[in-house]
Design an enzyme around this catalytic site. Sequence first.
Site, PDB file in Angstrom:
ATOM      1  N   HIS A  54       0.851  -1.190   0.000  1.00 53.94           N
ATOM      2  CA  HIS A  54       0.000   0.000   0.000  1.00 53.94           C
ATOM      3  C   HIS A  54       0.888   1.243   0.000  1.00 53.94           C
ATOM      4  CE1 HIS A  54      -3.904  -1.916   1.765  1.00 53.94           C
ATOM      5  NE2 HIS A  54      -3.334  -2.693   0.856  1.00 53.94           N
ATOM      6  N   GLU A  56       0.948   3.847   1.859  1.00 55.11           N
ATOM      7  CA  GLU A  56       1.439   4.243   3.173  1.00 55.11           C
ATOM      8  C   GLU A  56       2.652   3.422   3.593  1.00 55.11           C
ATOM      9  OE1 GLU A  56      -1.693   3.508   2.202  1.00 55.11           O
ATOM     10  OE2 GLU A  56      -3.131   4.135   3.730  1.00 55.11           O
ATOM     11  N   CYS A  84      -6.188   1.965   5.827  1.00 55.87           N
ATOM     12  CA  CYS A  84      -6.863   0.743   6.254  1.00 55.87           C
ATOM     13  C   CYS A  84      -6.296   0.310   7.606  1.00 55.87           C
ATOM     14  CB  CYS A  84      -6.671  -0.358   5.206  1.00 55.87           C
ATOM     15  SG  CYS A  84      -4.967  -0.981   5.107  1.00 55.87           S
ATOM     16  N   CYS A  87      -2.464  -0.549   7.464  1.00 53.74           N
ATOM     17  CA  CYS A  87      -1.629   0.648   7.391  1.00 53.74           C
ATOM     18  C   CYS A  87      -1.680   1.436   8.696  1.00 53.74           C
ATOM     19  CB  CYS A  87      -2.041   1.513   6.210  1.00 53.74           C
ATOM     20  SG  CYS A  87      -1.649   0.731   4.628  1.00 53.74           S
TER      21      CYS A  87
END
Length: 146
Positions: A54, A56, A84, A87
């Site tokens: 992801h 992040e 999410c 993360c």
Amino acid sequence: MTAQDEHFMRLALEEAQLAAEEDEVPVGAVVVMDGQVLGRGHNQTETLRDVTAHAEIIALTAAANHLGSKYLPGCTLYVTLEPCDMCAGAIGLSQISRVVYGASDPKRGFTRHADAQILHKKVVVEHDLLSDECGQLLKAFFAEKR
């Protein structure tokens, strides 16, 4: 929020656009400390065949490598979509000081767990910075997929 916050969110939007161009879900992130970008990232889950890739996570890893430390106190993470749970856990473990996100994610965002403390209790969270632009990029991406 400040003009500097908007500038850094626009950099995160540039990362999100890179993700869209790579046919990835268009989420982008940057980690900043004292006005300097330490890490950038955009979603690469399809490219890397890695569910943890992801925006992040990639930005946090780049910033940690830049600093030579797994901890990021004094840093701000700008991300175009509400993080999410995965993360948010990484953000909390990084000891980052501040998170600023654009669009909310009521289905998968960490704030849907109102009773759980996923982030470190000292993390300052701000939201809705350029939320329309961040959300439009996501809506356009998914509209094209349907």
